[in-house]
Design a protein around this motif. Sequence first.
Motif, PDB file in Angstrom:
ATOM      1  N   TRP A  41      96.791  22.949  74.855  1.00 43.44           N
ATOM      2  CA  TRP A  41      96.755  22.619  73.554  1.00 43.44           C
ATOM      3  C   TRP A  41      98.092  22.657  72.798  1.00 43.44           C
ATOM      4  N   GLN A  42      98.849  23.453  73.104  1.00 37.03           N
ATOM      5  CA  GLN A  42     100.285  23.729  72.562  1.00 37.03           C
ATOM      6  C   GLN A  42     101.147  22.557  72.792  1.00 37.03           C
ATOM      7  N   GLU A  43     101.030  22.086  74.141  1.00 40.84           N
ATOM      8  CA  GLU A  43     102.126  21.067  74.637  1.00 40.84           C
ATOM      9  C   GLU A  43     101.552  19.792  74.535  1.00 40.84           C
ATOM     10  N   LYS A  44     100.416  19.317  74.532  1.00 44.65           N
ATOM     11  CA  LYS A  44      99.893  18.284  74.515  1.00 44.65           C
ATOM     12  C   LYS A  44      98.989  17.884  73.512  1.00 44.65           C
ATOM     13  N   PRO A  54     100.163  13.225  59.819  1.00 42.37           N
ATOM     14  CA  PRO A  54     100.849  14.118  59.100  1.00 42.37           C
ATOM     15  C   PRO A  54     100.209  14.622  58.018  1.00 42.37           C
ATOM     16  N   GLY A  55     100.586  16.053  57.829  1.00 45.11           N
ATOM     17  CA  GLY A  55     100.146  16.851  56.848  1.00 45.11           C
ATOM     18  C   GLY A  55      98.791  17.734  57.250  1.00 45.11           C
ATOM     19  N   ILE A  56      98.419  17.456  58.553  1.00 44.08           N
ATOM     20  CA  ILE A  56      97.244  18.191  58.943  1.00 44.08           C
ATOM     21  C   ILE A  56      98.239  18.767  60.185  1.00 44.08           C
ATOM     22  N   LYS A  57      98.026  20.384  60.075  1.00 41.94           N
ATOM     23  CA  LYS A  57      98.539  21.247  61.369  1.00 41.94           C
ATOM     24  C   LYS A  57      97.295  21.950  62.006  1.00 41.94           C
ATOM     25  N   LEU A  58      97.372  21.997  63.194  1.00 47.24           N
ATOM     26  CA  LEU A  58      96.497  22.575  64.002  1.00 47.24           C
ATOM     27  C   LEU A  58      96.923  24.192  64.710  1.00 47.24           C
ATOM     28  N   LYS A  59      96.148  25.234  64.569  1.00 42.87           N
ATOM     29  CA  LYS A  59      96.834  26.406  65.087  1.00 42.87           C
ATOM     30  C   LYS A  59      95.248  26.787  66.152  1.00 42.87           C
ATOM     31  N   PHE A  60      95.620  26.901  67.554  1.00 42.10           N
ATOM     32  CA  PHE A  60      94.589  27.229  68.379  1.00 42.10           C
ATOM     33  C   PHE A  60      94.501  28.601  68.555  1.00 42.10           C
ATOM     34  N   SER A  61      93.403  29.104  68.485  1.00 45.04           N
ATOM     35  CA  SER A  61      93.333  30.621  68.532  1.00 45.04           C
ATOM     36  C   SER A  61      92.174  31.299  69.291  1.00 45.04           C
ATOM     37  N   PRO A  62      92.456  31.664  70.550  1.00 42.33           N
ATOM     38  CA  PRO A  62      91.437  31.823  71.649  1.00 42.33           C
ATOM     39  C   PRO A  62      91.202  33.219  71.418  1.00 42.33           C
ATOM     40  N   THR A  63      89.993  33.635  72.024  1.00 41.20           N
ATOM     41  CA  THR A  63      89.706  35.034  72.090  1.00 41.20           C
ATOM     42  C   THR A  63      88.983  35.027  73.640  1.00 41.20           C
ATOM     43  N   ALA A  64      89.218  36.236  74.258  1.00 44.56           N
ATOM     44  CA  ALA A  64      88.808  36.513  75.575  1.00 44.56           C
ATOM     45  C   ALA A  64      87.224  35.972  75.714  1.00 44.56           C
ATOM     46  N   PRO A  65      86.930  35.288  76.699  1.00 40.55           N
ATOM     47  CA  PRO A  65      85.527  34.491  77.110  1.00 40.55           C
ATOM     48  C   PRO A  65      84.492  35.622  76.844  1.00 40.55           C
ATOM     49  N   THR A  66      84.629  37.028  77.584  1.00 39.53           N
ATOM     50  CA  THR A  66      83.434  37.801  77.473  1.00 39.53           C
ATOM     51  C   THR A  66      83.262  38.310  76.149  1.00 39.53           C
ATOM     52  N   GLU A  67      84.325  38.328  75.220  1.00 43.83           N
ATOM     53  CA  GLU A  67      84.475  38.684  73.680  1.00 43.83           C
ATOM     54  C   GLU A  67      83.886  37.580  72.691  1.00 43.83           C
ATOM     55  N   TYR A  68      84.094  36.589  72.989  1.00 51.80           N
ATOM     56  CA  TYR A  68      84.084  35.070  72.442  1.00 51.80           C
ATOM     57  C   TYR A  68      82.765  35.236  71.325  1.00 51.80           C
TER      58      TYR A  68
END
Length: 418
Positions: A41-44, A54-68
């Motif tokens: 996500w961060q690199e590609k 432009p004007g839209i930013k993305l923030k990828f915010s993962p949680t541990a699979p067992t806690e999701y």
Amino acid sequence: MTRFLKGMLFASTVLASAGAVHAADVTLTIESWRNDDLAIWQEKLIPAFEKANPGIKLKFSPTAPTEYNASLNAKLDAGSAGDIITCRPFDASLELFNKKQLVDLTSLSGMANFSPVAKAAWSTDDGKSTFCVPMASVIHGFIYNKDAFDKLGISVPKTNEEFFAALDKIKKDGNYIPLAMGTKDLWEAATMGYQNIGPNYWKGEDGRKALIEGKEKLTDPEWVKPYEELAKWKPYLGDGFEAQTYSDSQNLFTLGRAAIYPAGSWEIALFTSQAQFKMGAFPPPVLKAGDTGYISDHPDIGVGLNAKSTHQEEAKKFLTWVASPEFANIYANALPGFFSLNSTPVKMSDPLAQEFVSWRASFKPTVRSTYQILSRGKPNLENETWVESANVINGTDTPKVAGEKLQKGLDGWYKPGK
């Protein structure tokens, strides 16, 4: 004084422009249980989207699979969840949609790029509404040691008869365990066994839907015969397979001690990094030459829109991009073994991944038979299928008894059409 005023005016203009740009920027937060693809996500993915939007930013915010699931549900209930919700297949996400926490995306631009089978995991039971964009699936089949096949003069089996002939040849040679699979963890026997070969017997989607509608039962021949085939696997498994774990099976294969691994495509990245021999893959052999072949092309991950997001239009732009061939190409090649569900074919750079995905051209796709509707009650049909698949291979239940137990459990709570 004039120079000072001009300077102040210039500074004010620059600051105002910067403020306008800053005000236009919208940040979309993506909730996900997949913390292993953060770098992708961060690199590609994020740079590709932000460059085109432009004007839209993305923030990828993962949680541990067992806690999701628990974490996401709490955030959604509290109104603090991110804009984009990564969707697990079937019931967990359907529940969120029924609670009006996910937006109906049926008419989203790009949704036409997905087949009904691809959308099934994120659609209502009647198929009329779709609430997540399909991202990727995993495909079932068999991964094999090419060096072992070449050494023993074995061709890739296409029919059941050829498959068992290959197993006999491997066993007779004695240098390799024919099949790397154990039954201790239960789920392997069902997921890489029953759900792998079963669609060729129950005819994929036709049989799966007939089971849901009550037109077929788990005691019918098309549902019992896959267990009869699984029972025949027993002599080809390693010594002590009853105590063999999933990781044991992986190690047996990657260390070159087993010739064939009943597989899911999710193994590709790990096996490629560990195995010191050439590998290939083949789909579940058909029952006899000329038969239509079926593969389990099982949906794994999708993305939806939080109904309480304050950036609905920007989020829909992102989801439309996720539905595009561009996203499909980046994601599928960055994460080999997790295949795009987009109708536009993606050429895979990984040869083993390309082998798996090439089967879509000549095999009919289906999803695991227990995942939609049939595992909502108790006993849970998915979990019970794990147990009975292992029991059949172990020889503690006959195929007929396994079918009877599963149907009895289903009859205890499921009434078709109600």
